[in-house]
Design a protein around this motif. Structure first.
Motif, mmCIF file in Angstrom:
data_model
loop_
_atom_site.group_PDB
_atom_site.id
_atom_site.type_symbol
_atom_site.label_atom_id
_atom_site.label_comp_id
_atom_site.label_asym_id
_atom_site.label_seq_id
_atom_site.Cartn_x
_atom_site.Cartn_y
_atom_site.Cartn_z
ATOM 1 N N LEU A 189 -16.334 -16.916 -25.676
ATOM 2 C CA LEU A 189 -15.114 -16.749 -24.896
ATOM 3 C C LEU A 189 -14.005 -17.630 -25.444
ATOM 4 O O LEU A 189 -14.272 -18.720 -25.961
ATOM 5 C CB LEU A 189 -15.362 -17.124 -23.427
ATOM 6 C CG LEU A 189 -16.363 -16.274 -22.660
ATOM 7 C CD1 LEU A 189 -16.614 -16.880 -21.280
ATOM 8 C CD2 LEU A 189 -15.890 -14.835 -22.533
ATOM 9 N N ARG A 207 -15.791 -13.485 -14.381
ATOM 10 C CA ARG A 207 -16.559 -12.928 -15.500
ATOM 11 C C ARG A 207 -18.051 -13.117 -15.299
ATOM 12 O O ARG A 207 -18.849 -12.704 -16.137
ATOM 13 C CB ARG A 207 -16.144 -13.573 -16.805
ATOM 14 C CG ARG A 207 -14.706 -13.314 -17.195
ATOM 15 C CD ARG A 207 -14.383 -13.965 -18.527
ATOM 16 N NE ARG A 207 -15.034 -13.257 -19.609
ATOM 17 C CZ ARG A 207 -14.515 -12.226 -20.280
ATOM 18 N NH1 ARG A 207 -13.317 -11.803 -19.973
ATOM 19 N NH2 ARG A 207 -15.181 -11.647 -21.248
ATOM 20 N N GLU A 250 -19.582 -16.047 -15.314
ATOM 21 C CA GLU A 250 -20.008 -17.166 -16.152
ATOM 22 C C GLU A 250 -20.366 -18.366 -15.285
ATOM 23 O O GLU A 250 -19.702 -18.641 -14.288
ATOM 24 C CB GLU A 250 -18.890 -17.577 -17.121
ATOM 25 C CG GLU A 250 -18.518 -16.524 -18.122
ATOM 26 C CD GLU A 250 -19.579 -16.333 -19.190
ATOM 27 O OE1 GLU A 250 -20.273 -17.299 -19.527
ATOM 28 O OE2 GLU A 250 -19.691 -15.201 -19.690
#
Length: 157
Positions: free
Chosen positions: A114, A153, A155
């Motif tokens: 990312l 996302r 994460e």
């Protein structure tokens, strides 16, 4: 005359080949300010991240250096020019706004899957999101927004 500025932030994926899409708003700014669809990457250290900019900011850097030094300061001028122009990577982007981050640049900046984009008006920075959160550059607003983007996302933080 009104000058276009980089604004906003984003987190985009980096694929296994190092391809990364520059946010659409950033591309619009580049294209409004410059005649070329190209971004220049400059690796920065302490903390490690990438400064990215267009041809307009490239000219601005040169003009700043030229104004800063007198003819008697040629050695200092040369050091400044080398620092700002020797170790940069001008990269064209494709129709989808993708560039390929060179492997050595990705590794030095600590960018893996990312990349976090932060606007600074005349340029923008590209960070590994978790490295940004751990840095002294992460003020409360940055922490809030980056954590939320990572959470969206899926994460772990």
């Amino acid at each position: 005359m009104k000058r276009d500025l980089f604004k906003g932030f984003a987190i985009n994926a980096v694929d296994a080949k190092g391809r990364l899409s520059i946010p659409a708003g950033y591309r619009s700014t580049i294209e409004a300010r410059s005649a070329v669809k190209e971004v220049t990457l400059s690796l920065r250290f302490e903390p490690n991240h990438i400064r990215a900019y267009d041809a307009y900011y490239n000219d601005f850097i040169y003009q700043q250096i030229e104004r800063r030094f007198t003819p008697e300061q040629e050695a200092e001028r040369a050091v400044a020019l080398q620092r700002e122009f020797s170790f940069v990577e001008p990269l064209p982007y494709d129709a989808n706004g993708r560039i390929v981050l060179p492997a050595a640049t990705r590794e030095a900046a600590g960018i893996d899957r990312l990349a976090c984009f932060l606007a600074f008006a005349d340029y923008f920075e590209i960070w590994d999101p978790k490295a940004l959160l751990a840095s002294d550059r992460a003020d409360p607003a940055t922490i809030f927004h980056v954590r939320n983007l990572l959470k969206e996302r899926g994460e772990t933080i």
